[in-house]
Design an enzyme around this catalytic site. Structure first.
Site, mmCIF file in Angstrom:
data_model
loop_
_atom_site.group_PDB
_atom_site.id
_atom_site.type_symbol
_atom_site.label_atom_id
_atom_site.label_comp_id
_atom_site.label_asym_id
_atom_site.label_seq_id
_atom_site.Cartn_x
_atom_site.Cartn_y
_atom_site.Cartn_z
ATOM 1 N N PHE A 137 -14.521 -16.598 13.423
ATOM 2 C CA PHE A 137 -13.797 -15.955 12.506
ATOM 3 C C PHE A 137 -14.730 -14.656 11.772
ATOM 4 O O PHE A 137 -15.886 -14.980 11.699
ATOM 5 C CB PHE A 137 -13.904 -17.036 11.211
ATOM 6 C CG PHE A 137 -13.182 -16.599 10.059
ATOM 7 C CD1 PHE A 137 -11.804 -16.394 9.937
ATOM 8 C CD2 PHE A 137 -13.868 -16.303 8.794
ATOM 9 C CE1 PHE A 137 -11.071 -15.916 8.664
ATOM 10 C CE2 PHE A 137 -13.139 -15.876 7.456
ATOM 11 C CZ PHE A 137 -11.765 -15.807 7.716
ATOM 12 N N GLU A 162 -2.548 -3.002 12.917
ATOM 13 C CA GLU A 162 -2.789 -4.305 12.224
ATOM 14 C C GLU A 162 -4.326 -4.277 12.298
ATOM 15 O O GLU A 162 -5.099 -3.538 13.007
ATOM 16 C CB GLU A 162 -2.559 -5.606 13.293
ATOM 17 C CG GLU A 162 -1.222 -6.236 12.989
ATOM 18 C CD GLU A 162 -1.718 -7.271 11.922
ATOM 19 O OE1 GLU A 162 -2.583 -6.782 10.976
ATOM 20 O OE2 GLU A 162 -1.356 -8.318 11.745
ATOM 21 N N ASP A 163 -5.111 -5.162 11.431
ATOM 22 C CA ASP A 163 -6.454 -5.417 11.659
ATOM 23 C C ASP A 163 -6.879 -6.203 12.740
ATOM 24 O O ASP A 163 -7.703 -6.001 13.497
ATOM 25 C CB ASP A 163 -7.127 -6.104 10.188
ATOM 26 C CG ASP A 163 -6.119 -7.181 9.768
ATOM 27 O OD1 ASP A 163 -5.087 -7.321 10.624
ATOM 28 O OD2 ASP A 163 -6.560 -7.740 8.660
ATOM 29 N N ASP A 210 -10.698 -10.442 5.385
ATOM 30 C CA ASP A 210 -11.300 -11.175 4.254
ATOM 31 C C ASP A 210 -11.512 -12.585 4.486
ATOM 32 O O ASP A 210 -11.211 -13.110 5.405
ATOM 33 C CB ASP A 210 -10.110 -11.161 3.015
ATOM 34 C CG ASP A 210 -8.854 -12.055 3.602
ATOM 35 O OD1 ASP A 210 -8.550 -12.062 4.769
ATOM 36 O OD2 ASP A 210 -8.717 -13.257 2.925
ATOM 37 N N LYS A 230 -7.754 -11.109 19.626
ATOM 38 C CA LYS A 230 -8.434 -12.175 20.145
ATOM 39 C C LYS A 230 -7.750 -12.967 20.937
ATOM 40 O O LYS A 230 -6.767 -14.034 20.567
ATOM 41 C CB LYS A 230 -8.575 -13.239 18.772
ATOM 42 C CG LYS A 230 -9.928 -13.119 17.884
ATOM 43 C CD LYS A 230 -9.792 -14.428 16.972
ATOM 44 C CE LYS A 230 -10.522 -13.932 15.634
ATOM 45 N NZ LYS A 230 -10.345 -14.980 14.490
ATOM 46 N N ASP A 262 -4.619 -12.569 16.059
ATOM 47 C CA ASP A 262 -5.182 -13.761 16.375
ATOM 48 C C ASP A 262 -4.082 -14.582 17.254
ATOM 49 O O ASP A 262 -4.114 -14.325 18.347
ATOM 50 C CB ASP A 262 -5.503 -14.448 14.996
ATOM 51 C CG ASP A 262 -6.231 -15.592 14.961
ATOM 52 O OD1 ASP A 262 -6.922 -15.808 15.867
ATOM 53 O OD2 ASP A 262 -6.339 -16.572 14.133
ATOM 54 N N ARG A 310 -13.361 -7.502 1.927
ATOM 55 C CA ARG A 310 -12.508 -6.749 2.685
ATOM 56 C C ARG A 310 -13.194 -5.350 2.899
ATOM 57 O O ARG A 310 -12.891 -4.369 3.941
ATOM 58 C CB ARG A 310 -10.985 -6.585 2.453
ATOM 59 C CG ARG A 310 -10.190 -7.695 2.330
ATOM 60 C CD ARG A 310 -8.888 -7.334 2.016
ATOM 61 N NE ARG A 310 -8.045 -8.604 1.715
ATOM 62 C CZ ARG A 310 -7.355 -9.077 2.443
ATOM 63 N NH1 ARG A 310 -7.108 -8.939 3.785
ATOM 64 N NH2 ARG A 310 -6.445 -9.937 2.035
ATOM 65 N N LYS A 340 -3.050 -6.893 3.741
ATOM 66 C CA LYS A 340 -3.926 -5.941 2.988
ATOM 67 C C LYS A 340 -4.993 -5.421 4.156
ATOM 68 O O LYS A 340 -5.563 -4.225 4.288
ATOM 69 C CB LYS A 340 -4.753 -6.399 1.993
ATOM 70 C CG LYS A 340 -3.436 -7.017 0.830
ATOM 71 C CD LYS A 340 -4.222 -7.871 -0.172
ATOM 72 C CE LYS A 340 -3.372 -8.661 -0.937
ATOM 73 N NZ LYS A 340 -4.094 -9.725 -1.622
HETATM 74 P P1 IMP Z 1 -2.172 -14.414 13.285
HETATM 75 O O1 IMP Z 1 -0.793 -14.386 12.980
HETATM 76 O O2 IMP Z 1 -2.727 -15.742 13.841
HETATM 77 O O3 IMP Z 1 -2.188 -13.531 14.542
HETATM 78 O O4 IMP Z 1 -2.870 -13.773 12.117
HETATM 79 C C1 IMP Z 1 -2.929 -12.662 11.687
HETATM 80 C C2 IMP Z 1 -3.708 -12.376 10.439
HETATM 81 O O5 IMP Z 1 -4.516 -13.275 9.910
HETATM 82 C C3 IMP Z 1 -4.486 -11.043 10.640
HETATM 83 O O6 IMP Z 1 -3.783 -9.889 10.091
HETATM 84 C C4 IMP Z 1 -5.561 -11.244 9.499
HETATM 85 O O7 IMP Z 1 -4.976 -10.816 8.255
HETATM 86 C C5 IMP Z 1 -5.694 -12.830 9.622
HETATM 87 N N1 IMP Z 1 -6.768 -13.233 10.452
HETATM 88 C C6 IMP Z 1 -6.857 -13.503 11.781
HETATM 89 N N2 IMP Z 1 -8.015 -13.886 12.141
HETATM 90 C C7 IMP Z 1 -8.753 -13.446 11.159
HETATM 91 C C8 IMP Z 1 -10.419 -13.523 11.105
HETATM 92 O O8 IMP Z 1 -11.161 -13.790 12.032
HETATM 93 N N3 IMP Z 1 -10.933 -13.122 10.083
HETATM 94 C C9 IMP Z 1 -9.889 -12.752 8.877
HETATM 95 N N4 IMP Z 1 -8.703 -12.683 8.856
HETATM 96 C C10 IMP Z 1 -8.129 -13.051 9.936
HETATM 97 MG MG MG Z 2 -3.648 -8.634 8.767
#
Ligand code: IMP
Ligand code: MG
Length: 190
Positions: free
Chosen positions: A159, A106-107, A166, A138, A110, A172, A50
């Site tokens: 974070f 994507e938002d 969220d 990041k 990470d 959000r 979302k």
């Molecule tokens: P990844 O698979 O570790 O890259 O994480 C991807 C998803 O984790 C993102 O699309 C976000 O929905 C969530 N996410 C990663 N970092 C944060 C953060 O700092 N705050 C909130 N959600 C996060």
């Molecule tokens: Mg996401």
């Protein structure tokens, strides 16, 4: 200015800053795709729900390319600040992506695990090209071998909350991106 949420430690980007940067990046994306030979002359913009929603809307409304919108839900965070190791598809594509040019929106990237999983899935499903647009990057937390083609902002490994991001599925809707005051999370009550 709206009252800041009590979990905010520091606002990183205001709504105005996000919108203005999104416009800049959107122009680059329009330029990139304008001479591609796409099916129906149309780009397939794929939002990962979302978290993408506010940014996705902002991008699409600013973009002059002909586009179709698709969404997927892929699990990554389970109400904590730690990523699960193996992502799972909870809502799949509703269209055939064979030979399509896809832009994932994507938002935040990470560890990149979620995105890498979706990226490979789309290519395995026959997509002609897959590009990635993210609001936040990041890079220091990256584990998977994946990077954004366009990123609005690069941030430190903290974070963050708001503008789609969220904590426990909430907040959000904050109209800014902020660093979360994680000291308050231990005994936080909604
Ligand atoms: P990844 O698979 O570790 O890259 O994480 C991807 C998803 O984790 C993102 O699309 C976000 O929905 C969530 N996410 C990663 N970092 C944060 C953060 O700092 N705050 C909130 N959600 C996060
Ligand atoms: Mg996401």
């Amino acid at each position: 200015m709206q009252k800041l949420h009590p979990l905010v430690k520091k606002v990183l980007f205001t709504k105005e800053e996000i919108e203005s940067k999104t416009k800049e990046v959107t122009k680059e994306i329009e330029k990139y795709y304008s001479d591609k030979n796409m099916i129906d002359n149309s780009l397939l913009v794929l939002g990962l729900l979302k978290g993408c929603l506010p940014f996705f809307t902002n991008f699409c409304m600013n973009c002059d390319l002909t586009m179709e919108m698709e969404f997927m839900v892929v699990s990554s965070y389970k109400g904590t600040t730690m990523a699960e190791t193996e992502p799972k598809i909870l809502l799949d594509l509703q269209t055939d992506v064979r030979d399509r040019d896809i832009l994932i929106v994507e938002d935040i990237i990470d560890t990149g695990a979620t995105l890498k999983y979706v990226y490979d899935y789309l290519l395995d499903s026959g997509a002609r090209s897959v590009k990635i647009l993210t609001m936040l990057d990041k890079p220091s937390r990256r584990i998977a071998d994946i990077q954004a083609d366009w990123a609005c902002f690069t941030i430190e490994p903290e974070f963050v909350i708001g503008y789609g991001l969220d904590y426990q599925e909430k907040i959000r809707n904050l109209p800014y991106v902020a660093i979360c005051d994680t000291d308050k999370l231990k005994d936080w009550k909604w």
